[in-house]
Design an enzyme around this catalytic site. Structure first.
Site, PDB file in Angstrom:
ATOM      1  CD  GLU A 150      10.130  13.671  11.354  1.00 21.62           C
ATOM      2  OE1 GLU A 150      11.035  13.134  10.694  1.00 21.62           O
ATOM      3  OE2 GLU A 150       9.086  13.072  11.700  1.00 21.62           O
TER       4      GLU A 150
ATOM      5  CD  GLU B  74      12.706   5.007   8.426  1.00 19.53           C
ATOM      6  OE1 GLU B  74      12.869   5.880   9.317  1.00 19.53           O
ATOM      7  OE2 GLU B  74      12.423   5.275   7.268  1.00 19.53           O
TER       8      GLU B  74
ATOM      9  CB  CYS C 217      12.653  10.055   8.685  1.00 16.37           C
ATOM     10  SG  CYS C 217      13.408   8.762   7.691  1.00 16.37           S
TER      11      CYS C 217
ATOM     12  N   GLY D 205      -8.000   3.386   5.913  1.00 18.53           N
ATOM     13  CA  GLY D 205      -8.658   2.296   5.196  1.00 18.53           C
ATOM     14  C   GLY D 205      -7.759   1.099   5.011  1.00 18.53           C
ATOM     15  CB  VAL D 206      -5.742  -0.036   2.099  1.00 17.42           C
ATOM     16  CG1 VAL D 206      -4.788  -1.186   1.788  1.00 17.42           C
ATOM     17  CG2 VAL D 206      -6.882  -0.014   1.093  1.00 17.42           C
ATOM     18  N   GLY D 207      -4.560   0.728   5.021  1.00 14.33           N
ATOM     19  CA  GLY D 207      -3.484   0.588   5.994  1.00 14.33           C
ATOM     20  C   GLY D 207      -3.936  -0.140   7.246  1.00 14.33           C
TER      21      GLY D 207
ATOM     22  N   GLY E 292      -4.668   3.053  -1.286  1.00 12.67           N
ATOM     23  CA  GLY E 292      -5.579   3.348  -0.188  1.00 12.67           C
ATOM     24  C   GLY E 292      -4.945   4.310   0.784  1.00 12.67           C
ATOM     25  CG  ASP E 293      -7.520   6.345   3.486  1.00 13.56           C
ATOM     26  OD1 ASP E 293      -7.701   5.176   3.891  1.00 13.56           O
ATOM     27  OD2 ASP E 293      -8.444   7.178   3.400  1.00 13.56           O
ATOM     28  N   GLY E 294      -4.302   5.451   5.033  1.00 11.54           N
ATOM     29  CA  GLY E 294      -3.919   4.743   6.247  1.00 11.54           C
ATOM     30  C   GLY E 294      -5.100   4.231   7.042  1.00 11.54           C
TER      31      GLY E 294
ATOM     32  CE  LYS F  41      -1.441   2.818   2.962  1.00 15.24           C
ATOM     33  NZ  LYS F  41      -1.338   4.081   2.149  1.00 15.24           N
TER      34      LYS F  41
END
Length: 479
Positions: free
Chosen positions: A382, A249, A282, A209-211, A205-207, A174
């Site tokens: 951050e 990560e 990051c 939903g599919v995430g 998908g977005d986090g 994803k």
């Protein structure tokens, strides 16, 4: 504008179960550059089922054959570099020259290093001379859910897919919905390379939903996620009920510790490193800690270097930085710059608002704050944009204390000509990676962090091991 809405499941492109259109916005123009569909539970379930069905055969495929498939992927990759560069430039704002070199180059670099590591890897080995009939087998974790970010998309896709493929895992990818086009090209590459049906699957998908569906799915054995610490926490909680392996990560707030004996290019190098990819890394050296004897000159240098960094649209060639990825990130960065001003940090370059003469696109001024203390918000959070904070220190012990005073622990940097000091800092800095005097880590070096920067490692041998389980076998029957 590109319109491509299919998902890659079980070796073929298939239409999503339901229409759920999502516009991908070009951050340079604020106009749509593509329309995709976001998957739902039916799409996720279909992709996981395909990966589960393909797992026994792929696990049983000899490692040499799996490695050969990745080598074929590398050859296909070489034919699609310009397509990948154009996609990433349009969807997440990487300047096209930088996209061609760094963004695209990172992917092939990782795949090559996985092949090198795998060719010398013992998937089966004796336990030791003391137990001649015992063997250690390293086998695939199983079905891996791979959730990748928008900021270094091909870097992260290859770090996960390359390791999973060599290890014998099947997978469901994803990608970020902010940068999905390069992932669809990558799916075409996997198909052309000839990976068996079901080994690699892609569902947009977005986090939420599919995430979430992947991280909580009972038939997914592992989640490998790159993204924010907030999202990593949510994934860990969602994955807990099924006790799946979770590799994270996450974010960082790296310290770049510059001692008074640092080389003359250390400050300039640190500023330019911070501004690379518009600060959307990051492992960016976002806190520049400078010893007081050279601090005033360092501030002057940093301000001049940042002020000379040019900002431009991603499609134009040249050595400039592009926009940040979207309006949400733009507004967050603007708010944090304002908080730095309100807290009393000294603004020596940049500031709020778009660069002069720019009235469209999510462009941020390259910004430097001086006279920051480590308790200010701009030193704690951050920012994920082209914003550098400068903090003075007097002694080595104080520098270590400031550098480690953060919830993050991804990458720290040290600039000194004293080898003994460099070795002391390498051991005392609490981070998964430490880089010295502008020297980046070598090919195959592990990438990953401590504390709230995550767990596990990516790249080379260490990344391969993350996708493997260890099985101890006693009383081995000789073949």
């Amino acid at each position: 504008m590109i319109e491509k809405r299919d998902f890659y499941i079980n070796g073929q492109w298939v239409a999503p179960a339901a229409a759920n259109d999502f516009q991908v916005i070009n951050p340079s123009t604020e106009e749509p550059c593509a329309v995709i569909s976001l998957g739902d539970a039916a799409d996720t379930n279909a992709a996981v089922a395909a990966a589960k069905a393909a797992l026994p055969g792929w696990m049983a495929t000899p490692p040499a054959e799996r490695i050969a498939m990745v080598e074929k992927l590398i050859e296909v990759y070489k034919t699609r570099t310009e397509d990948l560069a154009q996609a990433m430039s349009a969807e997440m704002g990487a300047p096209i020259d930088m996209a061609r070199t760094q963004q695209v180059g990172a992917g092939i670099f990782h795949l090559i290093n996985f092949v090198k590591a795998a060719k010398n890897f013992d998937f089966e080995a004796p336990l030791g001379d003391h137990a001649p009939s015992d063997r250690i087998i390293r086998e695939a974790v199983g079905v891996a859910g791979l959730i990748t970010p928008w900021n270094w998309p091909m870097n992260q896709i290859t770090l996960k897919v390359g390791a999973a493929a060599v290890a014998g895992c099947t997978m469901v990818l994803k990608p970020s919905e902010q940068s999905p086009l390069n992932a669809m090209i990558f799916a075409e590459m996997m198909d052309e390379a000839g990976f068996p049906a079901g080994v690699f699957n892609l569902v947009n998908g977005d986090g939420v939903g599919v995430g979430s569906q992947l991280s909580g799915h009972p038939d997914v054995d592992m989640i490998s996620f790159t993204g924010s610490t907030r999202a990593g926490t949510a994934i860990s909680k969602n994955a807990a009920d099924t006790l799946k392996k979770v590799h994270l990560e996450l974010g960082g707030k790296g310290a770049n510790v510059i001692f008074d004996d640092a080389d003359e290019k250390a400050v300039k190098r640190g500023v330019l490193h911070m501004m690379n990819n518009t600060g959307q890394s990051c492992n960016a050296p976002s806190r520049m800690l400078v010893q007081k004897g050279i601090y005033d000159q360092a501030v002057e240098t940093a301000a001049a270097v940042a002020s000379a960094v040019t900002v431009g649209v991603a499609s134009e060639e040249g050595r400039h930085i592009g926009p940040v990825v979207n309006e949400l990130q733009f507004n967050k960065i603007q708010d944090l710059i304002q908080k730095g001003i309100d807290e009393g940090a000294k603004l020596v370059a940049g500031g709020t608002g778009r660069p002069d003469g720019v009235n469209q696109g999510f462009f941020v001024k390259p910004t430097v704050f001086a006279d920051v203390n480590n308790q200010m918000i701009v030193a704690r959070e951050e920012i994920f944009g082209p914003v550098l904070t400068m903090i003075p220190f007097e002694t080595e012990e104080e520098a270590i204390e400031i550098a480690n005073d953060t919830p993050y622990g991804l990458t720290n940097y040290v600039q000194t000509q004293d080898p003994a000091r460099a070795n002391r800092l390498a051991r005392k800095l609490r981070s998964g990676m430490v880089e010295m005097n502008g020297q980046s880590r070598g090919a195959g070096a592990p990438f990953g962090g401590m504390k709230q920067s995550g767990n596990g490692r990516e790249g080379g041998l260490f990344g391969l091991e993350d996708f493997l389980e260890i099985k101890a076998v006693g009383g081995w029957a000789a073949e």
